[in-house]
Design a protein around this motif. Structure first.
Motif, PDB file in Angstrom:
ATOM      1  N   PRO A 237       0.845  -1.201   0.000  1.00 53.54           N
ATOM      2  CA  PRO A 237       0.000   0.000   0.000  1.00 53.54           C
ATOM      3  C   PRO A 237       0.881   1.252   0.000  1.00 53.54           C
ATOM      4  CG  PRO A 237      -0.676  -1.549   1.718  1.00 53.54           C
ATOM      5  CD  PRO A 237       0.639  -2.037   1.188  1.00 53.54           C
ATOM      6  N   ASP A 238       0.371   2.321  -0.587  1.00 57.90           N
ATOM      7  CA  ASP A 238       1.143   3.552  -0.730  1.00 57.90           C
ATOM      8  C   ASP A 238       1.140   4.349   0.574  1.00 57.90           C
ATOM      9  OD1 ASP A 238       2.107   6.148  -1.441  1.00 57.90           O
ATOM     10  OD2 ASP A 238       1.626   5.720  -3.523  1.00 57.90           O
ATOM     11  N   MET A 239       2.309   4.422   1.211  1.00 54.55           N
ATOM     12  CA  MET A 239       2.411   5.135   2.491  1.00 54.55           C
ATOM     13  C   MET A 239       2.096   6.626   2.339  1.00 54.55           C
ATOM     14  SD  MET A 239       6.482   5.656   3.232  1.00 54.55           S
ATOM     15  CE  MET A 239       7.048   3.997   2.913  1.00 54.55           C
ATOM     16  N   ILE A 240       2.338   7.186   1.148  1.00 52.25           N
ATOM     17  CA  ILE A 240       2.063   8.605   0.942  1.00 52.25           C
ATOM     18  C   ILE A 240       0.561   8.846   0.888  1.00 52.25           C
ATOM     19  CG2 ILE A 240       2.669  10.641  -0.401  1.00 52.25           C
ATOM     20  CD1 ILE A 240       5.045   9.059   0.773  1.00 52.25           C
ATOM     21  N   GLU A 241      -0.168   7.928   0.261  1.00 55.64           N
ATOM     22  CA  GLU A 241      -1.626   8.042   0.284  1.00 55.64           C
ATOM     23  C   GLU A 241      -2.162   7.878   1.694  1.00 55.64           C
ATOM     24  OE1 GLU A 241      -4.358   7.426  -3.559  1.00 55.64           O
ATOM     25  OE2 GLU A 241      -4.352   5.859  -2.053  1.00 55.64           O
ATOM     26  N   VAL A 242      -1.623   6.932   2.450  1.00 59.40           N
ATOM     27  CA  VAL A 242      -2.067   6.746   3.832  1.00 59.40           C
ATOM     28  C   VAL A 242      -1.886   8.040   4.616  1.00 59.40           C
ATOM     29  CG1 VAL A 242      -1.628   5.521   5.997  1.00 59.40           C
ATOM     30  CG2 VAL A 242      -1.628   4.254   3.833  1.00 59.40           C
ATOM     31  N   GLY A 243      -0.700   8.645   4.508  1.00 60.03           N
ATOM     32  CA  GLY A 243      -0.454   9.907   5.205  1.00 60.03           C
ATOM     33  C   GLY A 243      -1.362  11.018   4.723  1.00 60.03           C
ATOM     34  N   SER A 244      -1.626  11.065   3.422  1.00 57.34           N
ATOM     35  CA  SER A 244      -2.518  12.083   2.863  1.00 57.34           C
ATOM     36  C   SER A 244      -3.925  11.939   3.436  1.00 57.34           C
ATOM     37  CB  SER A 244      -2.561  11.973   1.338  1.00 57.34           C
ATOM     38  OG  SER A 244      -1.280  12.130   0.777  1.00 57.34           O
ATOM     39  N   PHE A 245      -4.388  10.710   3.587  1.00 59.80           N
ATOM     40  CA  PHE A 245      -5.742  10.481   4.099  1.00 59.80           C
ATOM     41  C   PHE A 245      -5.831  10.814   5.597  1.00 59.80           C
ATOM     42  CE2 PHE A 245      -6.365   7.040   0.614  1.00 59.80           C
ATOM     43  CZ  PHE A 245      -6.598   8.032  -0.322  1.00 59.80           C
ATOM     44  N   ILE A 246      -4.763  10.560   6.339  1.00 63.39           N
ATOM     45  CA  ILE A 246      -4.746  10.959   7.758  1.00 63.39           C
ATOM     46  C   ILE A 246      -4.861  12.475   7.859  1.00 63.39           C
ATOM     47  CG2 ILE A 246      -3.360  11.059   9.867  1.00 63.39           C
ATOM     48  CD1 ILE A 246      -2.104   8.371   9.014  1.00 63.39           C
ATOM     49  N   GLY A 247      -4.081  13.189   7.050  1.00 59.81           N
ATOM     50  CA  GLY A 247      -4.136  14.643   7.052  1.00 59.81           C
ATOM     51  C   GLY A 247      -5.486  15.169   6.615  1.00 59.81           C
ATOM     52  N   LEU A 248      -6.100  14.527   5.608  1.00 58.01           N
ATOM     53  CA  LEU A 248      -7.419  14.924   5.136  1.00 58.01           C
ATOM     54  C   LEU A 248      -8.455  14.808   6.252  1.00 58.01           C
ATOM     55  CD1 LEU A 248      -9.516  15.486   2.829  1.00 58.01           C
ATOM     56  CD2 LEU A 248      -9.579  13.003   2.488  1.00 58.01           C
ATOM     57  N   ALA A 249      -8.424  13.703   6.984  1.00 65.39           N
ATOM     58  CA  ALA A 249      -9.380  13.503   8.075  1.00 65.39           C
ATOM     59  C   ALA A 249      -9.250  14.602   9.125  1.00 65.39           C
ATOM     60  CB  ALA A 249      -9.170  12.125   8.708  1.00 65.39           C
ATOM     61  N   ALA A 250      -8.008  14.924   9.496  1.00 65.14           N
ATOM     62  CA  ALA A 250      -7.790  15.938  10.524  1.00 65.14           C
ATOM     63  C   ALA A 250      -8.257  17.319  10.064  1.00 65.14           C
ATOM     64  CB  ALA A 250      -6.311  15.987  10.901  1.00 65.14           C
ATOM     65  N   MET A 251      -7.890  17.715   8.852  1.00 61.34           N
ATOM     66  CA  MET A 251      -8.214  19.050   8.353  1.00 61.34           C
ATOM     67  C   MET A 251      -9.714  19.272   8.198  1.00 61.34           C
ATOM     68  SD  MET A 251      -5.963  21.453   7.593  1.00 61.34           S
ATOM     69  CE  MET A 251      -6.295  22.310   6.059  1.00 61.34           C
ATOM     70  N   THR A 252     -10.437  18.241   7.766  1.00 66.07           N
ATOM     71  CA  THR A 252     -11.868  18.393   7.516  1.00 66.07           C
ATOM     72  C   THR A 252     -12.721  17.960   8.704  1.00 66.07           C
ATOM     73  OG1 THR A 252     -11.954  16.195   6.480  1.00 66.07           O
ATOM     74  CG2 THR A 252     -11.576  18.081   5.033  1.00 66.07           C
ATOM     75  N   GLY A 253     -12.075  17.539   9.804  1.00 65.36           N
ATOM     76  CA  GLY A 253     -12.818  17.090  10.981  1.00 65.36           C
ATOM     77  C   GLY A 253     -13.678  15.883  10.685  1.00 65.36           C
ATOM     78  N   SER A 254     -13.143  14.969   9.876  1.00 59.16           N
ATOM     79  CA  SER A 254     -13.919  13.838   9.385  1.00 59.16           C
ATOM     80  C   SER A 254     -13.509  12.525  10.042  1.00 59.16           C
ATOM     81  CB  SER A 254     -13.738  13.710   7.862  1.00 59.16           C
ATOM     82  OG  SER A 254     -14.133  14.886   7.203  1.00 59.16           O
ATOM     83  N   GLU A 255     -14.431  11.588  10.023  1.00 60.28           N
ATOM     84  CA  GLU A 255     -14.154  10.229  10.508  1.00 60.28           C
ATOM     85  C   GLU A 255     -13.853   9.352   9.306  1.00 60.28           C
ATOM     86  OE1 GLU A 255     -16.360   6.526  12.872  1.00 60.28           O
ATOM     87  OE2 GLU A 255     -17.343   8.487  12.733  1.00 60.28           O
ATOM     88  N   ILE A 256     -12.636   8.894   9.231  1.00 62.15           N
ATOM     89  CA  ILE A 256     -12.199   8.116   8.070  1.00 62.15           C
ATOM     90  C   ILE A 256     -11.466   6.864   8.533  1.00 62.15           C
ATOM     91  CG2 ILE A 256     -10.600   8.106   6.089  1.00 62.15           C
ATOM     92  CD1 ILE A 256     -11.269  11.027   5.641  1.00 62.15           C
ATOM     93  N   THR A 257     -11.736   5.760   7.873  1.00 67.71           N
ATOM     94  CA  THR A 257     -11.023   4.508   8.128  1.00 67.71           C
ATOM     95  C   THR A 257     -10.169   4.181   6.903  1.00 67.71           C
ATOM     96  OG1 THR A 257     -12.753   3.657   9.589  1.00 67.71           O
ATOM     97  CG2 THR A 257     -11.250   2.049   8.613  1.00 67.71           C
TER      98      THR A 257
END
Length: 435
Positions: A237-257
């Motif tokens: 799995p792409d570690m850069i995408e994983v990090g991008s999705f973690i950042g996306l969740a934090a910035m938008t106040g979203s619940e993401i798995t």
């Protein structure tokens, strides 16, 4: 040129599964040149850069067959080296940074290789000395045509050698490693890059019959063999995408798995996000990020301002610093982002400042971010994506912003993220692609 139109301020909720790792895929696909036997690779991300490399190999004579989405079979049993002298090859290779990694395999197997100065992101100086100095140590003759910006290497025979790399270059290590596996004798590479991409490449080569020890360390020993066979390989799995999705969740106040995140290969990435105050739960190989109204940046033990800096693996990958910077704009507290490797990668911060972020660009390598603690939303604006990672950072900023934003030159984002707009729309984003 395509554009994203983004309606910001929406909460997202759902699952985002990461694609296969782009940086690994580029190395692995080039490695198929080392054997005339069939090689099957799965979990290939079908993104612009990877598909362009597959097309390039096809025109070089590699038989390529798409078995299913993300699954391809390659067989390099009838290579046309004359193609390397063609204008078509020059155009293809110039537009693709990853094309540089065909040099090591072609030199090892056929005794010669040619490559124009490759392109890629305009993020600063990206020299190729490590690649060619290493190949010269193995016995190759190197020439550079300064007028045509064309590199060439030739060797009747490659011989193992000891070398201390001047920098722990990921693609440089990959190129030298792929040449060394077919060299006569033993090669020692000290100060080798040891990212998970290199570990995966090494394991694939071992499955093909190569003899490599020290995998996962910065000291590789390679005992050359006369030939390599086919194999099957699955990309991480792409570690850069994983990090991008973690950042996306934090910035938008979203619940993401994030399922199947490849936790054991993420290194300090999760802990680095936790230093920004981002909460997450790791369940097996999945990461769950709960919706957070705010997140607070830690300080060092003595109370001094936190510094987030890139470093060779197992340090923090430089590809994620753009994400850390944009996430910090809405944190509580301040942080210094130090991009040590590339001197142009932070220049996109002017777009974030236009959106209302409080950032001081100290110099080409450092930026101080004063977090707004989500008390003041970023404002939507019109932007241009300068490179892959900055483009996604701007997309994350736009998704969190108040109002509408436009991002042009999104072909840069498509080079690294597969169908990012439709995947995010599926969990509540409002992104329209305008061609």
């Amino acid at each position: 040129m395509a554009t994203f139109h983004i309606e910001g301020g929406k909460k997202l909720k759902g699952t985002l599964e990461p694609q296969g790792a782009k940086n690994e895929a580029l190395q692995i696909i080039c490695a198929t040149l080392l054997s005339p036997e069939p090689i099957t690779i799965t979990n290939i991300p079908e993104i612009r850069d990877v598909l362009k490399l597959i097309e390039l190999l096809g025109e070089l004579g590699v038989k390529t067959e798409r078995l299913a989405k993300g699954s391809y079979r390659f067989q390099a049993d009838n290579i046309n080296l004359d193609y390397l002298q063609s204008e078509r090859f020059s155009q293809q290779a110039i537009s693709l940074r990853g094309s540089i990694m065909i040099v090591g395999p072609l030199l090892a197997r056929f005794g010669e290789a040619y490559i124009p100065q490759p392109g890629g992101d305009k993020i600063g100086r990206r020299r190729l000395d490590t690649h060619f100095v290493g190949l010269q140590k193995l016995g190759a003759e190197f020439k550079f045509d300064a007028e045509k910006h064309f590199y060439s290497v030739k060797a009747q025979k490659l011989s193992g050698a000891y070398m201390l790399l001047d920098e722990a270059s990921v693609t440089g290590t990959a190129n030298i490693l792929m040449a060394a596996v077919l060299a006569e004798g033993t090669t020692t590479i000290y100060n080798a890059a040891c990212e998970p991409y290199l570990q995966q490449l090494s394991r694939m080569l071992v499955s093909m019959g190569a003899k490599i020890s020290g995998i996962g360390s910065n000291l590789l020993n390679i005992e050359g063999v006369s030939s390599l066979k086919g194999c099957e390989h699955r990309i991480l799995p792409d570690m850069i995408e994983v990090g991008s999705f973690i950042g996306l969740a934090a910035m938008t106040g979203s619940e993401i798995t994030i399922p199947n995140a490849g936790i054991e290969h993420l290194g300090i990435i999760p802990d680095s996000f936790k230093r920004l105050g981002i909460k997450m739960e790791i369940i097996g190989d999945d990461i769950h990020i709960p919706a957070q109204d705010e997140y607070e940046i830690e300080t060092f033990i003595d109370g001094s301002i936190m510094t987030i800096a890139d470093a060779p693996w197992p340090g923090l990958t430089p590809d994620l610093l753009s994400i850390f910077l944009v996430v910090a704009t809405q944190a509580k507290g301040s942080v210094l982002i130090h991009q040590k490797m590339f001197e142009s990668r932070l220049f996109f911060v002017d777009k974030l400042i236009d959106m209302g972020a409080q950032i001081i660009l100290c110099d080409p390598h450092r930026a101080t971010v004063i977090g707004l603690n989500k008390k003041v939303q970023l404002r939507g604006t019109t932007m241009t994506s300068p490179d892959i990672r900055a483009g996604v950072a701007l997309l994350i900023a736009a998704l969190s912003a108040q109002g509408n934003s436009k991002i042009s030159n999104i072909e840069q984002i498509d080079r690294g993220y597969e169908q990012i707009d439709s995947r995010l729309n599926a969990i509540g984003a409002a992104i329209e692609r305008i061609n």
